[in-house]
Structure formats: structure tokens, C-alpha cells
Write a protein that holds these residues in place. Structure first.
Motif, PDB file in Angstrom:
ATOM      1  N   ASN A   1       9.015 -16.433  -9.994  1.00  0.00           N
ATOM      2  CA  ASN A   1       8.196 -16.145  -8.812  1.00  0.00           C
ATOM      3  C   ASN A   1       8.360 -17.270  -7.795  1.00  0.00           C
ATOM      4  O   ASN A   1       7.934 -18.394  -8.023  1.00  0.00           O
TER       5      ASN A   1
ATOM      6  N   PHE B   1       6.823 -17.627  -5.103  1.00  0.00           N
ATOM      7  CA  PHE B   1       5.545 -17.943  -4.480  1.00  0.00           C
ATOM      8  C   PHE B   1       4.571 -18.578  -5.468  1.00  0.00           C
ATOM      9  O   PHE B   1       3.394 -18.654  -5.205  1.00  0.00           O
TER      10      PHE B   1
ATOM     11  N   THR C   1       0.582 -19.167  -4.945  1.00  0.00           N
ATOM     12  CA  THR C   1      -0.300 -18.325  -5.739  1.00  0.00           C
ATOM     13  C   THR C   1      -1.343 -19.167  -6.454  1.00  0.00           C
ATOM     14  O   THR C   1      -2.505 -18.812  -6.508  1.00  0.00           O
TER      15      THR C   1
ATOM     16  N   GLU D   1      -3.114 -11.583  -8.737  1.00  0.00           N
ATOM     17  CA  GLU D   1      -2.189 -11.737  -9.861  1.00  0.00           C
ATOM     18  C   GLU D   1      -2.875 -11.385 -11.182  1.00  0.00           C
ATOM     19  O   GLU D   1      -2.289 -10.721 -12.042  1.00  0.00           O
TER      20      GLU D   1
ATOM     21  N   THR E   1       2.703 -10.833   2.755  1.00  0.00           N
ATOM     22  CA  THR E   1       4.050 -10.974   2.215  1.00  0.00           C
ATOM     23  C   THR E   1       4.009 -11.433   0.764  1.00  0.00           C
ATOM     24  O   THR E   1       4.701 -10.881  -0.092  1.00  0.00           O
ATOM     25  N   MET E   2       3.184 -12.414   0.485  1.00  0.00           N
ATOM     26  CA  MET E   2       3.072 -12.920  -0.888  1.00  0.00           C
ATOM     27  C   MET E   2       2.415 -11.881  -1.793  1.00  0.00           C
ATOM     28  O   MET E   2       2.806 -11.737  -2.954  1.00  0.00           O
TER      29      MET E   2
ATOM     30  N   THR F   1       2.612  -8.614  -1.473  1.00  0.00           N
ATOM     31  CA  THR F   1       3.624  -7.587  -1.737  1.00  0.00           C
ATOM     32  C   THR F   1       4.631  -8.077  -2.770  1.00  0.00           C
ATOM     33  O   THR F   1       5.034  -7.324  -3.659  1.00  0.00           O
ATOM     34  N   GLU F   2       5.021  -9.315  -2.688  1.00  0.00           N
ATOM     35  CA  GLU F   2       5.957  -9.882  -3.667  1.00  0.00           C
ATOM     36  C   GLU F   2       5.352  -9.869  -5.069  1.00  0.00           C
ATOM     37  O   GLU F   2       6.020  -9.523  -6.045  1.00  0.00           O
TER      38      GLU F   2
ATOM     39  N   ARG G   1       5.310  -6.260  -6.380  1.00  0.00           N
ATOM     40  CA  ARG G   1       6.641  -5.846  -6.822  1.00  0.00           C
ATOM     41  C   ARG G   1       7.048  -6.531  -8.122  1.00  0.00           C
ATOM     42  O   ARG G   1       7.749  -5.948  -8.941  1.00  0.00           O
ATOM     43  N   GLN G   2       6.606  -7.751  -8.305  1.00  0.00           N
ATOM     44  CA  GLN G   2       6.948  -8.488  -9.521  1.00  0.00           C
ATOM     45  C   GLN G   2       6.316  -7.844 -10.759  1.00  0.00           C
ATOM     46  O   GLN G   2       6.945  -7.779 -11.811  1.00  0.00           O
TER      47      GLN G   2
ATOM     48  N   TYR H   1       9.318  -1.122  -9.758  1.00  0.00           N
ATOM     49  CA  TYR H   1      10.227  -1.949  -8.980  1.00  0.00           C
ATOM     50  C   TYR H   1      11.234  -2.650  -9.888  1.00  0.00           C
ATOM     51  O   TYR H   1      12.331  -2.973  -9.474  1.00  0.00           O
TER      52      TYR H   1
END
Length: 77
Positions: free
Chosen positions: A2, A4, A8, A18, A61-62, A64-65, A68-69, A74
């Protein structure tokens, strides 16, 4: 990995997201038991609300990341 992770760990809103993503049953839709479906749906609604909160706090943005993680759809690609 990750990218980010540092951010996080510093932002409580991303930490909350998370945690929700890690504990979510991503396959709740396939359950034959309505209780599991309803619980999964409620969890997913909380994830969506938290992601909206992240978007409103310029963390979209974070968020969404992270989504997806942890979302297996995904990772299957």
C-alpha cells in the motif's frame, strides 16, 4: 504494498475505512441466509458513507486506493 500506508496510519478517517474494508464480507450477496445478506449490505453502506466522508475531506484518492486494495473484484483482474 500500500503506497498510502503512512497517510492511512495518520488519518483517523482512513483508519476507520481500512478497518471497515478489512472486516467486510465481500461475498455477502451470494449468501442464502437473509441475515448474512442484510449484515453485509449494512457493512457496505457504512463503507460507502465513510468513503463519501473521505471525499468531502479531500481524501478521496486514498480512499479509492484502499477500496481497490481490499475489494476482491479489483484483485481478480
Amino acid at each position: 504494498m500500500n503506497i498510502f500506508k503512512k497517510e492511512t496510519m495518520q488519518d483517523p478517517l482512513l483508519q476507520k475505512l481500512e478497518l471497515l474494508l478489512k472486516s467486510h464480507d465481500w461475498h455477502y450477496m451470494r449468501s442464502d441466509d437473509h441475515r448474512y445478506y442484510m449484515r453485509g449490505r449494512a457493512e457496505y453502506d457504512r463503507i460507502r458513507e465513510t468513503m463519501e466522508e473521505c471525499n468531502n475531506n479531500e481524501l478521496g484518492t486514498m480512499a479509492t486506493e484502499l477500496f481497490r486494495q481490499y475489494n476482491p473484484s479489483y484483485n481478480e483482474q
